[in-house]
Design a protein around this motif. Sequence first.
Motif, short mmCIF file in Angstrom:
data_model
loop_
_atom_site.label_atom_id
_atom_site.label_comp_id
_atom_site.label_asym_id
_atom_site.label_seq_id
_atom_site.Cartn_x
_atom_site.Cartn_y
_atom_site.Cartn_z
N UNK A 1 7.69 12.99 -0.26
CA UNK A 1 7.51 11.47 -0.55
C UNK A 1 8.31 10.75 0.45
N UNK A 2 9.50 11.17 0.78
CA UNK A 2 10.12 10.42 1.90
C UNK A 2 9.49 10.54 3.23
N UNK B 1 0.84 -1.27 0.03
CA UNK B 1 0.01 -0.17 0.04
C UNK B 1 0.83 1.18 -0.12
N UNK B 2 2.01 1.10 0.58
CA UNK B 2 2.73 2.42 0.65
C UNK B 2 3.33 2.87 -0.71
N UNK B 3 3.35 2.00 -1.68
CA UNK B 3 3.69 2.45 -2.81
C UNK B 3 2.89 3.44 -3.69
N UNK C 1 6.65 7.43 13.23
CA UNK C 1 5.33 6.53 13.48
C UNK C 1 4.25 6.95 12.56
N UNK C 2 3.38 6.31 12.34
CA UNK C 2 2.03 6.48 11.49
C UNK C 2 1.43 7.86 12.04
N UNK D 1 6.33 8.03 2.60
CA UNK D 1 6.45 6.37 2.49
C UNK D 1 6.73 5.95 3.73
N UNK D 2 7.05 6.69 4.69
CA UNK D 2 7.76 6.12 6.08
C UNK D 2 6.47 6.24 7.04
N UNK D 3 5.43 6.70 6.53
CA UNK D 3 4.12 6.90 7.48
C UNK D 3 3.88 8.17 8.17
N UNK D 4 4.85 9.05 7.52
CA UNK D 4 4.48 10.38 8.35
C UNK D 4 3.72 11.36 7.29
#
Length: 409
Positions: A138-139, A14-16, A121-122, A142-145
Amino acid sequence: MTLFETLPMPVLAERMSRVKESPSSRVADRVRAFQEAGREVLPLTIGEPDFDTPDHVKDAAIAAIHAGETKYTSANGTPALRTAIISRLRRKTGQSYGTEEICLGGGAKQLIFLVFMATLDEGDEVIVPAPYWVSYPDMVTVNGGRPVIVGTTAAEGYKLTPGRLREAITDRTKWVVLNTPNNPTGAVYGEEELRGLADVLRAHPHVSVLCDEIYDEINFGARPVPSAVTVAPDLRERVFLVNGVSKAYAMTGWRIGYGAGAASLCGAIGTLQSQSSSCPSSVSQAAAAAALDGGREFIDRTVRIYTERRDLLVAGLGEIDGLRPTVPQGGFYVWTDASALMGAVTPSGVTLTSDADLAEHFLETSGVVVITGDSYGFPGHFRAGFALSSDTIREAVAGLAHSVSLLRR
């Protein structure tokens, strides 16, 4: 039908869906398509020095190869490189870092990504002033932020102000990103400006600062470029400095970036590195140590040349009706306001309603390639680089002038 044709393709995470292709890569693909069609292009999009890596740096790499320094290193780098980084940071910031407060990566870009991977964290928020380097949002995502984009203005020098920072901070804010000198604007934060931001951060101890200083040697004012950790040493544990050798020493392909900050964060980055790429290239590390330990002759010479090219590009763009370039204080890009051209009509009858329309008009009519302002979160503008020969800059400016002259306004 073969066995492999019956197997389903892997389902993407999903992160993509949260991350987009880099605008710089997209433009590069467009340029290649034009070149493959036999059309000449003048790319003002180049984000790397056009100089060769200094000879003493290449010699250090060759010596390392002959000495057998071609094995794994620590995830956080060789002692020689960490020592060179510590010395360089002391010269610039006046701060003495320990080896446990230094970390290495395959370029500054990877380090920034690992910082967010290690800390977000999300739903955590990261304040990103616009215009911003294209990869920051985007960084974070993609890391939930959640990137919190904070606009700036030309009157403010395209810099984050204390008031705007204060308004953007919430209980979920974890980082604020400061890129100085800035890509794409060339803005450099002065000491007083950094002190003003530090005053806000003292009231919000849960917020840390990621300082991307990759262009700090390519600056056209006082040296060294002021650093947040210098003007606010009491915030040192909350300041993470990111730098590298790519831009200052024309070493983009060597892929060495470094960070300095809290030992706990550097340790976490080392752990992530050990589970992903293991370590940066040993040979590149030897070269980077030689670059940081060497003299300033290469940097001083290239900055003089960049200064001449900057002035040439700024003057040329400034003479084109409808374009308003900003004189950069650092880096090798000129940020240009082209909002006055929105609504103009091309010879083919297309009304320019977006940055993409304008960039396409430039490409089609003069072969000049720029990166659109909306890629940096700031529509109505474009970035033009001057890491190119003076002759190429003159040719590109003439092309842009021709393209603009064709518009009906």
